[in-house]
Design a protein around this motif. Structure first.
Motif, PDB file in Angstrom:
ATOM      1  N   GLY A  30      13.516  -2.316  -0.596  1.00  0.00           N
ATOM      2  CA  GLY A  30      12.475  -1.653   0.375  1.00  0.00           C
ATOM      3  C   GLY A  30      11.330  -0.712  -0.470  1.00  0.00           C
ATOM      4  O   GLY A  30      10.585  -0.368   0.420  1.00  0.00           O
ATOM      5  N   ALA A  31      11.389  -1.335  -1.655  1.00  0.00           N
ATOM      6  CA  ALA A  31      10.029  -0.669  -2.433  1.00  0.00           C
ATOM      7  C   ALA A  31       8.668  -1.434  -1.958  1.00  0.00           C
ATOM      8  O   ALA A  31       8.901  -2.616  -1.863  1.00  0.00           O
ATOM      9  N   VAL A  32       7.755  -0.812  -2.008  1.00  0.00           N
ATOM     10  CA  VAL A  32       6.251  -1.459  -1.896  1.00  0.00           C
ATOM     11  C   VAL A  32       5.640  -1.227  -3.270  1.00  0.00           C
ATOM     12  O   VAL A  32       5.995  -0.520  -3.991  1.00  0.00           O
ATOM     13  N   ASN A  33       4.969  -2.465  -3.525  1.00  0.00           N
ATOM     14  CA  ASN A  33       4.426  -2.508  -4.710  1.00  0.00           C
ATOM     15  C   ASN A  33       2.768  -2.244  -4.932  1.00  0.00           C
ATOM     16  O   ASN A  33       2.260  -2.671  -3.806  1.00  0.00           O
ATOM     17  N   ILE A  34       2.559  -0.959  -5.328  1.00  0.00           N
ATOM     18  CA  ILE A  34       1.286  -0.582  -5.562  1.00  0.00           C
ATOM     19  C   ILE A  34       0.878  -0.419  -6.874  1.00  0.00           C
ATOM     20  O   ILE A  34       1.360   0.713  -7.700  1.00  0.00           O
ATOM     21  N   PRO A  35       0.410  -1.096  -7.542  1.00  0.00           N
ATOM     22  CA  PRO A  35       0.209  -1.268  -9.139  1.00  0.00           C
ATOM     23  C   PRO A  35      -0.437   0.262  -9.367  1.00  0.00           C
ATOM     24  O   PRO A  35      -1.550   0.744  -8.809  1.00  0.00           O
ATOM     25  N   TYR A  36      -0.009   0.634 -10.348  1.00  0.00           N
ATOM     26  CA  TYR A  36      -0.699   2.016 -11.097  1.00  0.00           C
ATOM     27  C   TYR A  36      -2.237   2.263 -10.957  1.00  0.00           C
ATOM     28  O   TYR A  36      -2.681   3.058 -10.412  1.00  0.00           O
ATOM     29  N   GLU A  37      -2.965   1.013 -11.405  1.00  0.00           N
ATOM     30  CA  GLU A  37      -4.298   0.848 -11.836  1.00  0.00           C
ATOM     31  C   GLU A  37      -4.841   1.044 -10.363  1.00  0.00           C
ATOM     32  O   GLU A  37      -6.115   1.333 -10.320  1.00  0.00           O
ATOM     33  N   THR A  38      -4.417   0.814  -9.137  1.00  0.00           N
ATOM     34  CA  THR A  38      -5.008   0.469  -7.803  1.00  0.00           C
ATOM     35  C   THR A  38      -4.741   1.757  -7.104  1.00  0.00           C
ATOM     36  O   THR A  38      -5.087   1.888  -5.986  1.00  0.00           O
ATOM     37  N   LEU A  39      -3.886   2.866  -7.559  1.00  0.00           N
ATOM     38  CA  LEU A  39      -3.324   3.849  -6.718  1.00  0.00           C
ATOM     39  C   LEU A  39      -4.139   4.892  -6.649  1.00  0.00           C
ATOM     40  O   LEU A  39      -4.462   5.619  -5.573  1.00  0.00           O
ATOM     41  N   GLU A  40      -5.231   5.028  -7.465  1.00  0.00           N
ATOM     42  CA  GLU A  40      -6.039   6.238  -7.632  1.00  0.00           C
ATOM     43  C   GLU A  40      -6.834   6.293  -6.291  1.00  0.00           C
ATOM     44  O   GLU A  40      -7.139   7.623  -5.654  1.00  0.00           O
ATOM     45  N   ASN A  41      -7.575   5.443  -5.650  1.00  0.00           N
ATOM     46  CA  ASN A  41      -8.285   5.446  -4.496  1.00  0.00           C
ATOM     47  C   ASN A  41      -7.357   5.237  -3.273  1.00  0.00           C
ATOM     48  O   ASN A  41      -8.147   5.135  -2.077  1.00  0.00           O
TER      49      ASN A  41
END
Length: 131
Positions: A66-77
């Motif tokens: 159930g987890a979604v993948n949002i790489p840390y580097e793309t999370l800021e914006n």
């Protein structure tokens, strides 16, 4: 009080991030940490969004159901995450998830950070890439 604060940090409960706001006032941001074992508690809940902060390749190899993948580097914006859900962040070992939880709690979200990350997770909701 000082000892109680240290005990709470050691026990991963009631962890507080301290900061001075724009008016020069001391404010506290609650950053809740959970053990890897507690991650199963959030799987399948309608009021929680589990976010895997690792790279896409690592997510494809295994992740929490159930987890979604949002790489840390793309999370800021990212500004499209739901405010009405608890954001449960995990990464490999816990450092990136703590930083993400800290940032999003400052933005007004309710967050959790998984101590030890997915490497510490031994629950029943681990999905392997070969499945």
């Amino acid at each position: 009080r000082w000892f109680r604060s240290i005990d709470n940090r050691i026990n991963n409960t009631d962890f507080k991030e301290h900061m001075i706001n724009k008016k020069g006032r001391f404010v506290m941001f609650p950053i809740e940490t959970i053990s890897a074992r507690m991650l199963d508690y959030y799987v399948g809940r309608n009021d929680a969004l589990i976010i895997d902060l690792r790279e896409e390749k690592a997510y494809a190899e295994s992740h929490v159901r159930g987890a979604v993948n949002i790489p840390y580097e793309t999370l800021e914006n990212r500004k499209d995450l739901p405010m009405n859900k608890i954001l449960v962040f995990y990464c490999d070992r816990g450092g990136a998830s703590m930083a993400a939880a800290r940032e999003f709690v400052r933005r007004g979200y309710r967050t959790r950070s998984v101590i030890g990350g997915v490497t510490a997770y031994r629950g029943r909701n681990l999905v392997s890439g070969d499945r």
